[in-house]
Design an enzyme around this catalytic site. Structure first.
Site, mmCIF file in Angstrom:
data_model
loop_
_atom_site.group_PDB
_atom_site.id
_atom_site.type_symbol
_atom_site.label_atom_id
_atom_site.label_comp_id
_atom_site.label_asym_id
_atom_site.label_seq_id
_atom_site.Cartn_x
_atom_site.Cartn_y
_atom_site.Cartn_z
ATOM 1 N N GLY A 28 0.843 -1.194 0.000
ATOM 2 C CA GLY A 28 0.000 0.000 0.000
ATOM 3 C C GLY A 28 0.873 1.237 0.000
ATOM 4 N N SER A 29 0.340 2.305 0.529
ATOM 5 C CA SER A 29 1.044 3.584 0.448
ATOM 6 C C SER A 29 2.179 3.665 1.487
ATOM 7 C CB SER A 29 0.061 4.726 0.682
ATOM 8 O OG SER A 29 -0.442 4.657 1.995
ATOM 9 N N THR A 48 0.821 4.717 4.985
ATOM 10 C CA THR A 48 0.266 3.621 5.796
ATOM 11 C C THR A 48 1.377 2.668 6.231
ATOM 12 O OG1 THR A 48 -1.779 3.777 4.525
ATOM 13 C CG2 THR A 48 -1.486 1.805 5.838
ATOM 14 N N GLU A 77 5.602 -3.285 1.054
ATOM 15 C CA GLU A 77 5.736 -2.937 -0.374
ATOM 16 C C GLU A 77 4.975 -1.640 -0.583
ATOM 17 O OE1 GLU A 77 7.630 -4.603 -2.349
ATOM 18 O OE2 GLU A 77 8.000 -6.305 -1.024
ATOM 19 N N CYS A 114 2.069 0.429 -9.077
ATOM 20 C CA CYS A 114 3.199 0.989 -8.330
ATOM 21 C C CYS A 114 4.464 1.012 -9.189
ATOM 22 C CB CYS A 114 3.431 0.177 -7.065
ATOM 23 S SG CYS A 114 3.652 -1.580 -7.420
HETATM 24 P P1 NAD Z 1 -3.340 2.393 1.415
HETATM 25 O O1 NAD Z 1 -2.065 2.437 2.156
HETATM 26 O O2 NAD Z 1 -4.306 3.497 1.586
HETATM 27 O O3 NAD Z 1 -4.160 1.071 1.759
HETATM 28 C C1 NAD Z 1 -3.613 -0.225 1.578
HETATM 29 C C2 NAD Z 1 -4.301 -1.179 2.528
HETATM 30 O O4 NAD Z 1 -3.946 -0.825 3.870
HETATM 31 C C3 NAD Z 1 -5.817 -1.141 2.456
HETATM 32 O O5 NAD Z 1 -6.320 -2.446 2.639
HETATM 33 C C4 NAD Z 1 -6.169 -0.252 3.651
HETATM 34 O O6 NAD Z 1 -7.461 -0.469 4.149
HETATM 35 C C5 NAD Z 1 -5.112 -0.663 4.651
HETATM 36 N N1 NAD Z 1 -4.831 0.316 5.706
HETATM 37 C C6 NAD Z 1 -5.037 1.651 5.684
HETATM 38 N N2 NAD Z 1 -4.660 2.200 6.858
HETATM 39 C C7 NAD Z 1 -4.182 1.191 7.636
HETATM 40 C C8 NAD Z 1 -3.616 1.124 8.942
HETATM 41 N N3 NAD Z 1 -3.480 2.203 9.689
HETATM 42 N N4 NAD Z 1 -3.210 -0.075 9.406
HETATM 43 C C9 NAD Z 1 -3.317 -1.170 8.632
HETATM 44 N N5 NAD Z 1 -3.857 -1.185 7.391
HETATM 45 C C10 NAD Z 1 -4.276 -0.007 6.895
HETATM 46 O O7 NAD Z 1 -2.935 2.200 -0.116
HETATM 47 P P2 NAD Z 1 -3.900 2.195 -1.380
HETATM 48 O O8 NAD Z 1 -4.321 3.605 -1.639
HETATM 49 O O9 NAD Z 1 -4.928 1.138 -1.215
HETATM 50 O O10 NAD Z 1 -2.919 1.695 -2.534
HETATM 51 C C11 NAD Z 1 -2.143 2.548 -3.318
HETATM 52 C C12 NAD Z 1 -0.717 2.553 -2.837
HETATM 53 O O11 NAD Z 1 -0.203 1.229 -2.851
HETATM 54 C C13 NAD Z 1 0.209 3.358 -3.710
HETATM 55 O O12 NAD Z 1 1.055 4.126 -2.907
HETATM 56 C C14 NAD Z 1 1.006 2.295 -4.453
HETATM 57 O O13 NAD Z 1 2.277 2.692 -4.892
HETATM 58 C C15 NAD Z 1 1.095 1.230 -3.422
HETATM 59 N N6 NAD Z 1 1.397 -0.058 -4.049
HETATM 60 C C16 NAD Z 1 2.637 -0.591 -3.880
HETATM 61 C C17 NAD Z 1 2.960 -1.800 -4.493
HETATM 62 C C18 NAD Z 1 4.325 -2.431 -4.325
HETATM 63 O O14 NAD Z 1 4.455 -3.586 -4.647
HETATM 64 N N7 NAD Z 1 5.327 -1.716 -3.835
HETATM 65 C C19 NAD Z 1 1.991 -2.461 -5.256
HETATM 66 C C20 NAD Z 1 0.742 -1.887 -5.398
HETATM 67 C C21 NAD Z 1 0.439 -0.674 -4.785
#
Ligand code: NAD
Length: 485
Positions: free
Chosen positions: A229-230, A233, A251, A286
């Site tokens: 995710g981001s 987070t 990641e 990503c």
């Molecule tokens: P996000 O971080 O908002 O959410 C990802 C997941 O984490 C979701 O399931 C969300 O509900 C959960 N989450 C949110 N807050 C949390 C917390 N405090 N504790 C635990 N879990 C929590 O990310 P997004 O907007 O869903 O995805 C986009 C991001 O993901 C972009 O930054 C992208 O670059 C990244 N990404 C990275 C890769 C990689 O392999 N490096 C792959 C795909 C996406």
């Protein structure tokens, strides 16, 4: 009005409603309409899921690897059986073209399950003999209960990328898909039951990050967290997990460069790949290259050919096979991306194409569509060139020589992936060694071998997934030393 499809959590092999009795709206990005409801779970549901996983974990760990593999292959068979339906569902939930979900997301979910099912039957641990005095061997034991948290951009693809190695290695899993795109993970849960996975081995808890994800990360029964995710987070998860010394795989985001040298083979096919590397999945991958560094001696000629291709991309109904780009995943993300384009203009960027929302007729009139956008004229340290936009926006940056290209490419807080376009192999190897990224592609993009280490450096994350790296992450090594004489 017909009632909306209502998703359930999967806990202990059963479909269960959230304890809160509250559901979240799930939108179809192409229309903006609500089309399903997702459980708004909380710590009570997480507790129940972790308890079920704890009950299931010893039996699953003791199940022979071949049996675990057979069950994962069976699950892969079921996903394959539903390829068409899952691709349509993924598209409806995320806004991506059905054709892309059909050719990339769902086949890759099948491949993830099959890859780790096979890998676990081939995996061996190490032995270290001490000159006849003693023999060390390493046991790689499952951790127990692990958490897998995934994002919205490649929903089933990344969900299975995490749960497959975790389950193959003998762990019980509590997984949380993104609340923005929960549908295919929910269907996978049903298929896991049909495949015969024992109750409690795979649990899926839906809901928002701060309520469900955070509770999972903090839960004392969870031994490791695999998160995609981001970066923001990821930092919150790292902070929550640190006092408990949990294993973490993070990641995170990226601001990836694609570097084009004058000596690159810019065949039509390669140019198409460079375009795809910026705009595939609406730029919501990503690994997309959002900074396109082009050697100045070919900059103008390259720009004309590149722009002609980008202008030809069709933004349209994701159900239409002719659409290259679908809708952005949510109103909030649409606002973020259009805000980034406004910021680019405000800091002096020239919009060479796109730069605005796309209004479609008919059923997609209220969808969240943005035109593929190409910018130029911004220095590498501009906000636009430093912030992850995660949309169909590419910034062109000229460079003169190799050292400048390297400095520009590395001049970001992120370090996920770089792609390099040159026919000079010496240069390619020289630069690859100096690029501060976890992944470097030479004359290609998104060419993935599931055995390779996958992950980023700097703000792009911690740890590696893929192949044996994932199996190592989801197991604890224990050294056994036997004195021989
Ligand atoms: P996000 O971080 O908002 O959410 C990802 C997941 O984490 C979701 O399931 C969300 O509900 C959960 N989450 C949110 N807050 C949390 C917390 N405090 N504790 C635990 N879990 C929590 O990310 P997004 O907007 O869903 O995805 C986009 C991001 O993901 C972009 O930054 C992208 O670059 C990244 N990404 C990275 C890769 C990689 O392999 N490096 C792959 C795909 C996406």
């Amino acid at each position: 009005m017909p009632s909306l499809p209502t998703l359930a959590n999967l806990i202990d092999g059963a479909a269960v409603a959230p304890r809160s009795g509250v559901w979240l709206d799930v939108h179809e990005p192409a229309t903006g309409a609500v089309f399903a409801r997702c459980p708004a779970s909380d710590a009570r549901d997480v507790d129940a899921a972790v308890a079920a996983a704890q009950r299931a974990a010893p039996g699953w760990a003791a199940t022979p690897a071949e049996t675990r593999a057979r069950l994962l292959h069976r699950l892969a068979d079921l996903v394959e059986r539903e390829l068409d339906a899952l691709a349509r569902l993924e598209s409806r939930d995320s806004g991506k073209p059905v054709a892309l979900a059909h050719s990339l997301d769902i086949p890759r979910a099948v491949a993830n399950l099959r890859f780790f099912a096979s890998a676990i039957t081939q995996w061996a641990s190490e032995a270290h003999a001490m000159d006849g005095h003693a023999l060390n061997y390493t046991l790689r034991q499952p951790l127990g209960v692990v958490a897998c948290i995934s994002p919205w951009n490649l929903p089933l693809y990344l969900f299975t990328w995490k749960i497959a190695p975790a389950l193959a290695a003998g762990n019980a899993v509590v997984a949380k898909p993104s609340e923005i795109t929960p549908c295919t993970a929910a269907r996978l849960g049903e298929l896991a039951v049909e495949a015969g996975l024992p109750p409690g081995v795979l649990n899926i808890v839906h809901g928002q990050g701060p309520q469900v994800g955070q509770a999972l990360v903090e839960h004392a029964g969870v031994k490791a967290v695999s998160f995609t995710g981001s970066t923001k987070t990821g930092a919150a998860i790292a902070a929550a997990a640190a006092p408990h010394f949990k294993k973490l795989s993070l990641e995170l985001g990226g601001k990836n460069p694609a570097i084009v040298f004058a000596d690159a083979d810019l065949s039509d096919a390669n140019l198409d790949t460079i375009v795809r590397s910026g705009f595939a999945n609406q730029g919501e991958i990503c690994l997309c290259g959002s900074r396109l560094l082009v050697q100045r001696s070919i900059y103008d000629a390259f720009k004309q050919r590149y722009l002609a291709r980008v202008r030809a991309l069709r933004v349209g109904d994701p159900e239409d096979a002719a659409s290259d780009l679908g809708a952005l995943v949510s109103q909030a993300h649409f606002d973020k991306v259009t805000g980034c384009i406004a910021q680019a203009r405000a800091e002096g960027g020239r919009v060479l194409c796109g730069g605005e929302a796309v209004r479609l007729d008919g059923r997609c009139a209220d969808g969240w569509f943005v035109a593929p956008t190409v910018l130029e004229g911004l220095p590498n340290d501009a906000v636009t060139n430093q912030t992850e936009i995660f949309g169909p926006v590419v910034s062109l940056i000229p460079f003169d020589g190799e050292d400048e290209a390297l400095a520009l490419a590395n001049g970001t807080g992120y370090g996920l992936a770089a792609s390099l376009w040159t026919s000079n192999l010496e240069r390619a190897h020289r630069l690859s060694a100096r690029l501060e990224f976890g992944i470097v592609w030479i004359n290609c993009w998104l060419l993935r071998d599931l055995r390779t280490p996958f992950g980023g450096v700097k703000n792009s994350g911690l740890g590696r997934e893929g192949g044996v790296e994932a199996l190592r992450f989801f197991t604890e090594p224990k050294n056994i030393c036997l004195r021989l004489s």
